[in-house]
Motif scaffolding. Structure first.
Motif, PDB file in Angstrom:
ATOM      1  N   ILE A   1       0.838  -1.202   0.000  1.00  0.00           N
ATOM      2  CA  ILE A   1       0.000   0.000   0.000  1.00  0.00           C
ATOM      3  C   ILE A   1       0.867   1.243   0.000  1.00  0.00           C
ATOM      4  O   ILE A   1       0.584   2.218  -0.714  1.00  0.00           O
ATOM      5  CB  ILE A   1      -0.956  -0.023   1.218  1.00  0.00           C
ATOM      6  CG1 ILE A   1      -2.012  -1.110   1.017  1.00  0.00           C
ATOM      7  CG2 ILE A   1      -1.624   1.326   1.404  1.00  0.00           C
ATOM      8  CD1 ILE A   1      -2.873  -1.355   2.232  1.00  0.00           C
ATOM      9  N   ALA A   2       1.960   1.226   0.792  1.00  0.00           N
ATOM     10  CA  ALA A   2       2.851   2.396   0.842  1.00  0.00           C
ATOM     11  C   ALA A   2       3.494   2.632  -0.520  1.00  0.00           C
ATOM     12  O   ALA A   2       3.618   3.779  -0.968  1.00  0.00           O
ATOM     13  CB  ALA A   2       3.913   2.204   1.912  1.00  0.00           C
ATOM     14  N   LYS A   3       3.905   1.563  -1.194  1.00  0.00           N
ATOM     15  CA  LYS A   3       4.523   1.714  -2.514  1.00  0.00           C
ATOM     16  C   LYS A   3       3.512   2.270  -3.530  1.00  0.00           C
ATOM     17  O   LYS A   3       3.830   3.197  -4.292  1.00  0.00           O
ATOM     18  CB  LYS A   3       5.049   0.371  -3.002  1.00  0.00           C
ATOM     19  CG  LYS A   3       5.811   0.458  -4.314  1.00  0.00           C
ATOM     20  CD  LYS A   3       6.402  -0.898  -4.662  1.00  0.00           C
ATOM     21  CE  LYS A   3       7.269  -0.812  -5.877  1.00  0.00           C
ATOM     22  NZ  LYS A   3       6.562  -0.656  -7.115  1.00  0.00           N
ATOM     23  N   ALA A   4       2.295   1.724  -3.542  1.00  0.00           N
ATOM     24  CA  ALA A   4       1.273   2.208  -4.479  1.00  0.00           C
ATOM     25  C   ALA A   4       0.904   3.656  -4.174  1.00  0.00           C
ATOM     26  O   ALA A   4       0.762   4.474  -5.089  1.00  0.00           O
ATOM     27  CB  ALA A   4       0.034   1.322  -4.409  1.00  0.00           C
ATOM     28  N   THR A   5       0.785   3.985  -2.893  1.00  0.00           N
ATOM     29  CA  THR A   5       0.449   5.358  -2.514  1.00  0.00           C
ATOM     30  C   THR A   5       1.573   6.314  -2.884  1.00  0.00           C
ATOM     31  O   THR A   5       1.331   7.420  -3.379  1.00  0.00           O
ATOM     32  CB  THR A   5       0.160   5.435  -1.003  1.00  0.00           C
ATOM     33  OG1 THR A   5      -0.874   4.507  -0.697  1.00  0.00           O
ATOM     34  CG2 THR A   5      -0.287   6.821  -0.595  1.00  0.00           C
ATOM     35  N   GLY A   6       2.811   5.898  -2.655  1.00  0.00           N
ATOM     36  CA  GLY A   6       3.956   6.743  -3.018  1.00  0.00           C
ATOM     37  C   GLY A   6       4.023   6.997  -4.508  1.00  0.00           C
ATOM     38  O   GLY A   6       4.282   8.127  -4.944  1.00  0.00           O
ATOM     39  N   ASP A   7       3.768   5.952  -5.307  1.00  0.00           N
ATOM     40  CA  ASP A   7       3.761   6.134  -6.765  1.00  0.00           C
ATOM     41  C   ASP A   7       2.652   7.091  -7.196  1.00  0.00           C
ATOM     42  O   ASP A   7       2.860   7.950  -8.059  1.00  0.00           O
ATOM     43  CB  ASP A   7       3.587   4.791  -7.469  1.00  0.00           C
ATOM     44  CG  ASP A   7       4.807   3.883  -7.321  1.00  0.00           C
ATOM     45  OD1 ASP A   7       5.893   4.408  -6.952  1.00  0.00           O
ATOM     46  OD2 ASP A   7       4.672   2.668  -7.566  1.00  0.00           O
ATOM     47  N   ALA A   8       1.467   6.942  -6.587  1.00  0.00           N
ATOM     48  CA  ALA A   8       0.349   7.821  -6.950  1.00  0.00           C
ATOM     49  C   ALA A   8       0.652   9.267  -6.561  1.00  0.00           C
ATOM     50  O   ALA A   8       0.395  10.199  -7.331  1.00  0.00           O
ATOM     51  CB  ALA A   8      -0.933   7.345  -6.275  1.00  0.00           C
ATOM     52  N   ILE A   9       1.213   9.467  -5.367  1.00  0.00           N
ATOM     53  CA  ILE A   9       1.546  10.831  -4.927  1.00  0.00           C
ATOM     54  C   ILE A   9       2.619  11.430  -5.836  1.00  0.00           C
ATOM     55  O   ILE A   9       2.560  12.612  -6.194  1.00  0.00           O
ATOM     56  CB  ILE A   9       1.984  10.832  -3.446  1.00  0.00           C
ATOM     57  CG1 ILE A   9       0.776  10.540  -2.558  1.00  0.00           C
ATOM     58  CG2 ILE A   9       2.620  12.161  -3.054  1.00  0.00           C
ATOM     59  CD1 ILE A   9       1.118  10.346  -1.100  1.00  0.00           C
ATOM     60  N   TYR A  10       3.610  10.631  -6.232  1.00  0.00           N
ATOM     61  CA  TYR A  10       4.655  11.122  -7.134  1.00  0.00           C
ATOM     62  C   TYR A  10       4.049  11.536  -8.476  1.00  0.00           C
ATOM     63  O   TYR A  10       4.398  12.589  -9.025  1.00  0.00           O
ATOM     64  CB  TYR A  10       5.722  10.054  -7.338  1.00  0.00           C
ATOM     65  CG  TYR A  10       6.787  10.457  -8.308  1.00  0.00           C
ATOM     66  CD1 TYR A  10       7.778  11.378  -7.948  1.00  0.00           C
ATOM     67  CD2 TYR A  10       6.812   9.949  -9.604  1.00  0.00           C
ATOM     68  CE1 TYR A  10       8.754  11.773  -8.844  1.00  0.00           C
ATOM     69  CE2 TYR A  10       7.777  10.331 -10.513  1.00  0.00           C
ATOM     70  CZ  TYR A  10       8.751  11.241 -10.125  1.00  0.00           C
ATOM     71  OH  TYR A  10       9.710  11.630 -11.019  1.00  0.00           O
ATOM     72  N   ASP A  11       3.135  10.714  -9.021  1.00  0.00           N
ATOM     73  CA  ASP A  11       2.491  11.050 -10.294  1.00  0.00           C
ATOM     74  C   ASP A  11       1.682  12.338 -10.176  1.00  0.00           C
ATOM     75  O   ASP A  11       1.732  13.200 -11.061  1.00  0.00           O
ATOM     76  CB  ASP A  11       1.589   9.910 -10.759  1.00  0.00           C
ATOM     77  CG  ASP A  11       2.380   8.705 -11.237  1.00  0.00           C
ATOM     78  OD1 ASP A  11       3.583   8.880 -11.543  1.00  0.00           O
ATOM     79  OD2 ASP A  11       1.807   7.604 -11.297  1.00  0.00           O
TER      80      ASP A  11
END
Length: 197
Positions: free
Chosen positions: A153-163
């Motif tokens: 979840i942290a990885k997916a959230t981090g990718d979404a926030i970066y995008d």
């Protein structure tokens, strides 16, 4: 076939006289005296025609609007139906899971819930704290018991926030950066100037 008897108008004709089919009134048809008359337009028909012509643009607009609304609803239904189906399936799976949970489920859920209540207790004052503290402490409590899911979840959230941040940066850059000026065209030389050169 039957026999046809005809009466003679006078006794001068002999009874042996035969009549033709055209002479019998039974077989002759009178000449029709009909002709077509165009019906006159009455006040009611004129009023209905005027109302129909006046309402035609509005009816066309209503039909087009209804058709586009139906298409939009069908499109929204087509997009939302898979999401609703997956949510319903997740609810059914959760119900089945809670019917026969593993033995460590309820103690873990209790610790995570207690972390949320502790966050509400610590977040006195601002609304921002009341939102961040409970959710943050519950996330920390859940990540202790479920580290693999927490890392995903942290990885997916981090990718979404970066995008999102990258898109915001590009949008802001386009707003701040002035538009490029078109290159100035050189004036064309007249044919007289070309021959002089």
């Amino acid at each position: 076939m039957g026999v046809v008897f005809a009466a003679t108008p006078s006794e001068e004709k002999s009874p042996s006289c035969h009549l033709g089919l055209d002479e019998l009134s039974l077989y002759t048809t009178p000449q029709p005296k009909m002709h077509y008359v165009e019906p006159s337009v009455g006040h009611l028909e004129h009023g209905v025609t005027t109302a129909r012509h006046a309402s035609q643009p509005y009816l066309t607009w209503a039909q087009q609007t209804t058709k586009s609304a139906v298409q939009k609803v069908q499109g929204a239904y087509g997009r939302l139906k898979p999401k609703v189906d997956s949510t319903v399936q997740m609810g059914k799976d959760g119900y089945v899971y809670l019917q026969n949970p593993p033995p460590e489920f309820y103690p873990r859920a209790g610790v995570i819930g207690f972390a949320g209540i502790l966050g509400l207790f610590l977040a006195r004052g601002s609304r921002w704290k009341k939102l961040v503290y409970p959710s943050g402490l519950m996330a920390v409590g859940a990540s202790v018991y479920y580290p693999q899911q927490a890392s995903e979840i942290a990885k997916a959230t981090g990718d979404a926030i970066y995008d999102w941040a990258l898109q915001a940066y590009v949008s802001m850059e386009q707003l701040v950066k002035p538009a490029p000026k078109p290159p100035k065209d050189k004036p064309e030389k007249s044919p007289k100037e070309e021959t002089k050169a």
